[in-house]
Scaffold this motif. Sequence first.
Motif, PDB file in Angstrom:
ATOM      1  N   TYR A 103      -9.675   1.060 -37.837  1.00  0.00           N
ATOM      2  CA  TYR A 103      -9.643  -0.117 -36.973  1.00  0.00           C
ATOM      3  C   TYR A 103      -8.664   0.124 -35.838  1.00  0.00           C
ATOM      4  O   TYR A 103      -7.583   0.653 -36.060  1.00  0.00           O
ATOM      5  CB  TYR A 103      -9.194  -1.358 -37.757  1.00  0.00           C
ATOM      6  CG  TYR A 103     -10.312  -2.009 -38.518  1.00  0.00           C
ATOM      7  CD1 TYR A 103     -10.999  -3.091 -37.988  1.00  0.00           C
ATOM      8  CD2 TYR A 103     -10.692  -1.528 -39.762  1.00  0.00           C
ATOM      9  CE1 TYR A 103     -12.035  -3.689 -38.680  1.00  0.00           C
ATOM     10  CE2 TYR A 103     -11.722  -2.126 -40.470  1.00  0.00           C
ATOM     11  CZ  TYR A 103     -12.384  -3.208 -39.926  1.00  0.00           C
ATOM     12  OH  TYR A 103     -13.412  -3.786 -40.614  1.00  0.00           O
ATOM     13  N   CYS A 120     -10.802  -8.517 -29.756  1.00  0.00           N
ATOM     14  CA  CYS A 120     -11.751  -7.516 -30.243  1.00  0.00           C
ATOM     15  C   CYS A 120     -13.166  -7.718 -29.709  1.00  0.00           C
ATOM     16  O   CYS A 120     -13.917  -6.757 -29.567  1.00  0.00           O
ATOM     17  CB  CYS A 120     -11.730  -7.434 -31.765  1.00  0.00           C
ATOM     18  SG  CYS A 120     -12.172  -8.944 -32.634  1.00  0.00           S
ATOM     19  N   LYS A 134     -17.673 -10.362 -34.048  1.00  0.00           N
ATOM     20  CA  LYS A 134     -16.327 -10.869 -34.274  1.00  0.00           C
ATOM     21  C   LYS A 134     -16.349 -11.960 -35.343  1.00  0.00           C
ATOM     22  O   LYS A 134     -17.156 -12.884 -35.284  1.00  0.00           O
ATOM     23  CB  LYS A 134     -15.766 -11.432 -32.962  1.00  0.00           C
ATOM     24  CG  LYS A 134     -14.355 -11.946 -33.064  1.00  0.00           C
ATOM     25  CD  LYS A 134     -13.882 -12.422 -31.696  1.00  0.00           C
ATOM     26  CE  LYS A 134     -12.484 -12.985 -31.730  1.00  0.00           C
ATOM     27  NZ  LYS A 134     -12.051 -13.405 -30.382  1.00  0.00           N
ATOM     28  N   CYS A 160     -11.806  -9.630 -36.594  1.00  0.00           N
ATOM     29  CA  CYS A 160     -12.254  -8.237 -36.562  1.00  0.00           C
ATOM     30  C   CYS A 160     -13.735  -8.185 -36.260  1.00  0.00           C
ATOM     31  O   CYS A 160     -14.459  -9.175 -36.389  1.00  0.00           O
ATOM     32  CB  CYS A 160     -11.942  -7.512 -37.869  1.00  0.00           C
ATOM     33  SG  CYS A 160     -12.929  -8.048 -39.267  1.00  0.00           S
ATOM     34  N   PHE A 210     -12.520  -3.044 -34.763  1.00  0.00           N
ATOM     35  CA  PHE A 210     -11.546  -3.561 -33.812  1.00  0.00           C
ATOM     36  C   PHE A 210     -10.894  -4.781 -34.432  1.00  0.00           C
ATOM     37  O   PHE A 210     -11.565  -5.587 -35.082  1.00  0.00           O
ATOM     38  CB  PHE A 210     -12.236  -3.943 -32.496  1.00  0.00           C
ATOM     39  CG  PHE A 210     -12.990  -2.819 -31.861  1.00  0.00           C
ATOM     40  CD1 PHE A 210     -12.334  -1.820 -31.161  1.00  0.00           C
ATOM     41  CD2 PHE A 210     -14.372  -2.737 -31.972  1.00  0.00           C
ATOM     42  CE1 PHE A 210     -13.029  -0.763 -30.592  1.00  0.00           C
ATOM     43  CE2 PHE A 210     -15.080  -1.699 -31.402  1.00  0.00           C
ATOM     44  CZ  PHE A 210     -14.397  -0.701 -30.699  1.00  0.00           C
ATOM     45  N   SER A 243      -7.957  -8.011 -33.676  1.00  0.00           N
ATOM     46  CA  SER A 243      -7.118  -8.739 -32.722  1.00  0.00           C
ATOM     47  C   SER A 243      -6.618 -10.023 -33.362  1.00  0.00           C
ATOM     48  O   SER A 243      -7.184 -10.488 -34.371  1.00  0.00           O
ATOM     49  CB  SER A 243      -7.878  -9.051 -31.435  1.00  0.00           C
ATOM     50  OG  SER A 243      -8.971  -9.896 -31.667  1.00  0.00           O
TER      51      SER A 243
END
Length: 87
Positions: free
Chosen positions: A37, A43, A61, A70, A83, A85
């Motif tokens: 990740y 993200c 997301k 994520c 990803f 955030s």
Amino acid sequence: MLFEILAFPADMMGTGSSGTLVKSNMSKPGPGGTFVYFHADDCAVELSRVEAAGGKVVFEKMSLGEYGFCCAAEDTEGNHIGFHSMK
């Protein structure tokens, strides 16, 4: 060639993380391996760039509650990446 290596050094006293990408005839790309990740400010912004770069969206997301958000993608060789955030 046994290995082709690209290193990402980091300042041990700073933020971020280091790592290395290794290409080898002993390994094959694809799903089922390590799922890395990457941190992002949002993200969804990173995920929006995936298809234009030839990849595929694995999942959109989603909320992780107090742990942020994520999403995940598949690169052009079939590797899965994620990803993360906080927004």
